[in-house]
Design an enzyme around this catalytic site. Structure first.
Site, PDB file in Angstrom:
ATOM      1  N   GLU A  31       8.988   0.259  11.541  1.00 34.66           N
ATOM      2  CA  GLU A  31      10.238   1.526  11.150  1.00 34.66           C
ATOM      3  C   GLU A  31       9.659   2.493  11.667  1.00 34.66           C
ATOM      4  OE1 GLU A  31      13.454   0.523  11.645  1.00 34.66           O
ATOM      5  OE2 GLU A  31      13.065  -1.409  10.698  1.00 34.66           O
ATOM      6  N   GLU A  62       9.721  14.574  16.498  1.00 36.35           N
ATOM      7  CA  GLU A  62       9.946  14.529  15.531  1.00 36.35           C
ATOM      8  C   GLU A  62       9.383  15.792  14.713  1.00 36.35           C
ATOM      9  OE1 GLU A  62       8.782  10.939  13.324  1.00 36.35           O
ATOM     10  OE2 GLU A  62      11.376  10.889  12.612  1.00 36.35           O
ATOM     11  N   LYS A 100       0.569  -1.149   0.401  1.00 40.72           N
ATOM     12  CA  LYS A 100       0.161   0.293  -0.017  1.00 40.72           C
ATOM     13  C   LYS A 100       0.318   1.044  -0.110  1.00 40.72           C
ATOM     14  CE  LYS A 100      -1.843   2.649   2.697  1.00 40.72           C
ATOM     15  NZ  LYS A 100      -1.236   4.276   2.385  1.00 40.72           N
ATOM     16  N   CYS A 108      13.651   9.596   8.922  1.00 41.83           N
ATOM     17  CA  CYS A 108      13.137   9.399  10.391  1.00 41.83           C
ATOM     18  C   CYS A 108      14.715   9.350  10.851  1.00 41.83           C
ATOM     19  CB  CYS A 108      13.267   8.231  10.601  1.00 41.83           C
ATOM     20  SG  CYS A 108      12.861   7.221   9.223  1.00 41.83           S
TER      21      CYS A 108
HETATM   22  P1  ADP Z   1       2.684  10.505   7.767  1.00 39.19           P
HETATM   23  O1  ADP Z   1       2.408  11.273   9.393  1.00 39.19           O
HETATM   24  O2  ADP Z   1       4.267  10.299   7.427  1.00 39.19           O
HETATM   25  O3  ADP Z   1       1.404  10.366   6.432  1.00 39.19           O
HETATM   26  P2  ADP Z   1       1.526   8.148   8.575  1.00 39.19           P
HETATM   27  O4  ADP Z   1       2.500   6.793   9.709  1.00 39.19           O
HETATM   28  O5  ADP Z   1       0.294   8.607   8.299  1.00 39.19           O
HETATM   29  O6  ADP Z   1       2.751   9.144   8.150  1.00 39.19           O
HETATM   30  O7  ADP Z   1       1.323   6.902   7.340  1.00 39.19           O
HETATM   31  C1  ADP Z   1       2.589   5.623   7.078  1.00 39.19           C
HETATM   32  C2  ADP Z   1       1.702   4.742   6.365  1.00 39.19           C
HETATM   33  O8  ADP Z   1       0.475   4.806   6.585  1.00 39.19           O
HETATM   34  C3  ADP Z   1       1.494   5.680   4.472  1.00 39.19           C
HETATM   35  O9  ADP Z   1       1.193   5.114   3.207  1.00 39.19           O
HETATM   36  C4  ADP Z   1      -0.570   6.036   4.852  1.00 39.19           C
HETATM   37  O10 ADP Z   1      -1.093   5.918   4.301  1.00 39.19           O
HETATM   38  C5  ADP Z   1      -1.047   4.328   6.037  1.00 39.19           C
HETATM   39  N1  ADP Z   1      -2.034   4.380   6.652  1.00 39.19           N
HETATM   40  C6  ADP Z   1      -1.720   5.464   8.462  1.00 39.19           C
HETATM   41  N2  ADP Z   1      -2.813   5.495   8.601  1.00 39.19           N
HETATM   42  C7  ADP Z   1      -2.954   4.539   8.360  1.00 39.19           C
HETATM   43  C8  ADP Z   1      -4.094   3.906   9.281  1.00 39.19           C
HETATM   44  N3  ADP Z   1      -5.362   3.834  10.011  1.00 39.19           N
HETATM   45  N4  ADP Z   1      -3.711   2.132   9.297  1.00 39.19           N
HETATM   46  C9  ADP Z   1      -3.472   1.402   7.721  1.00 39.19           C
HETATM   47  N5  ADP Z   1      -2.334   2.090   7.296  1.00 39.19           N
HETATM   48  C10 ADP Z   1      -1.876   3.643   7.468  1.00 39.19           C
END
Ligand code: ADP
Ligand code: MG
Length: 504
Positions: free
Chosen positions: A268, A405, A194, A303
């Protein structure tokens, strides 16, 4: 909807805008481009201009179902293939990625605003390198023989886990994806990725390219939003391993989803990596080290960025000034221009977040924030998400800028007098990803390296993640390791024990 039908070029394309359009609106499932079942798409934006460069398919549970079912079907045959043969196919993928290196670099620069010369090309090269390394490790999926009892042969064999669900972020999406996909495939798993909503196109192109080599269904790509597309992927019954790179907050959600199904998970997550500089260091090398460690060329969107720099007092002021002068000399501008050192922040959301931290720092009484480099003057970039790099001094260790961060071009520098105190401060956050020490006293350096709470500690250098070195954080920075042979064996396979009693 796009006015142009989807048609991707067979050969490497250096027309990144045309390629972005051609990749638009599609997932990649079972060896083919397919639109989302719902027909929905969302915009992909060039952060340097605000221009819409294409669309991404907006995936949901129905798309996850199709991709995972297909990956599951494909996995049965893939796992039966001799592991060296799987490795050979992954090596062929590396060769193809090498041929398309410049194409991928240009496309990721367009999509993420990362400068072509300083960042995007480096990332594209690292991706091919990771596939190359894992491709060569197909013969190394070995178990052990265990001395158990006379006349009992006891061995362990390693087996793949099944379908791996991989969720990736936008900052180095190609490289972080490669660290998951290459070992997962060589180990005999199939993968559904994804992508991050901010950067779905370059990784989709990679998926398309690799599907020229791999059997259909081995490597599938979905785009979409976190809860709507990532959520169902984590929860799907046939997904037997989840691997995630992203924020701590979402990492916790993913870990809970994996816990419900009792499947292994690798996380990670973030970092707030300290850099500790002693007065006896090689001054010029260490100043350059601070610039590269802070990943200013990636707008600090890393990171492992050295976002807390502790400098021994005798060289503190000189160090801050030298650092600022170096950043001043860096060119911020069009990511695709060869002269550019520093590109843009990824999205409006991140832009507002980083600005918020900077404003808070500037409003802190007694603190100083020094803006470096210069905003680009090109009118075509006036809507671009450019932020001048900031070096903050005289902030308290408890300040939000020091503890949280930022994921932007903002670092905080402190003077220190005492090694024990600086060690306590360096360890004094929830994070534990990476750290670096700069000194010519290796006795001191190794002692501190042993006591720093971090998954990766470097002395007199601060390299980014390397394909053959185990990588991963402690504390809130994550769970499990990536890169290296060990990560493939321990995180993408499980061990089965087989015993044979041959007593007569
Ligand atoms: P950032 O804050 O940099 O957007 P995230 O942790 O929100 O980092 O996003 C990293 C990845 O996790 C992206 O591919 C995002 O779509 C996905 N993501 C965000 N929320 C969820 C969730 N509830 N379940 C699964 N994947 C998620
Ligand atoms: Mg997010």
């Amino acid at each position: 909807m796009l006015d142009q039908p989807h048609r991707t070029p067979a050969e490497p394309s250096l027309d990144e805008k045309a390629l972005a359009k051609a990749l638009s609106g599609q997932h990649f499932i079972a060896g083919r481009f397919v639109a989302a079942r719902s027909g929905k798409t969302f915009d992909v934006v060039n952060p340097a201009t605000g221009e819409v460069i294409g669309q991404a398919a907006e995936g949901d549970a129905a798309d996850v179902e199709a991709a995972v079912q297909d990956a599951d079907r494909a996995q049965k045959d893939w796992a039966k293939m001799p592991s060296r043969k799987r490795g050979a196919l992954v090596s062929q993928c590396a060769a193809l990625l090498n041929q398309h290196k410049e194409e991928l670099a240009r496309l990721i620069a367009l999509e993420t605003g990362k400068a072509l010369r300083t960042e995007s090309r480096v990332e594209a090269g690292a991706v091919a390198d990771i596939f190359e390394m894992y491709g060569g490790l197909g013969g190394e999926l070995k178990g052990e023989s265990v001395p158990f009892a006379p006349n009992v042969l006891s061995v362990t064999v390693r087996e793949p886990l099944g379908v791996v669900g991989a969720i990736i972020p936008w900052n180095v999406p190609m490289l972080l994806m490669a660290l998951k996909v290459a070992p997962a495939l060589v180990a005999g798993n199939t993968v559904v990725v994804k992508s991050a909503e901010e950067a779905p196109l370059t990784v989709l192109r990679i998926c398309e390219l690799l599907n020229r080599v791999l059997p259909p269904g081995c490597f599938n790509m979905l785009s979409g939003f976190g809860p709507e597309c990532g959520g169902p992927l984590v929860q799907h019954k046939l997904v037997k391993k989840v691997t995630f790179t992203g924020s701590v907050e979402v990492g916790r959600i993913i870990a809970k989803g994996a816990a419900e199904k009792l499947v292994p998970v690798t996380l990670e997550l973030g970092g707030k990596s300290p850099m500790i500089v002693f007065a006896d260091c090689d001054f010029d090398k260490t100043v350059m080290g601070a610039i590269t460690s802070m990943r200013f060329t990636r707008q600090g969107q890393s990171c492992t960025a050295a976002s807390r720099i502790y400098v021994e007092r005798p060289i503190y002021q000189r160090f801050v000034d030298a650092m600022a002068a170096k950043v001043d000399a860096m060119v911020m501008g069009d990511p695709l221009d060869e002269k550019t050192d520093i590109g843009t922040i990824i999205s409006d959301e991140q832009f507002a977040k980083v600005k918020g931290f900077i404003d808070e720092g500037l409003a802190t009484s007694g603190a100083t924030g020094r803006a470096c480099s210069a905003m680009p003057e090109d009118p075509a970039l006036k809507k671009g998400l450019f932020i001048q790099p900031y070096i903050f001094t005289d902030l308290a260790n408890e300040s939000r800028l020091v503890q949280e961060e930022i994921f932007g071009p903002v670092t905080v520098v402190f003077p220190f007098d005492d090694a024990e105190k600086v060690l306590a401060d360096a360890n004094g956050t929830d994070y534990g990803l990476a750290a670096s020490l700069w000194t010519n006293n290796l006795t001191l350096g190794l002692d501190l390296a042993n006591r720093l709470e971090a998954g990766l500690v470097q002395i007199n250098q601060n390299l980014v993640v390397q394909a053959n070195l185990s990588y991963g954080g402690v504390k809130s920075s994550g769970l499990g390791k990536e890169a290296s042979l060990e990560s493939m064996l321990e995180h993408f396979m499980h061990k089965k024990t087989i015993m044979v009693n041959y007593a007569s």
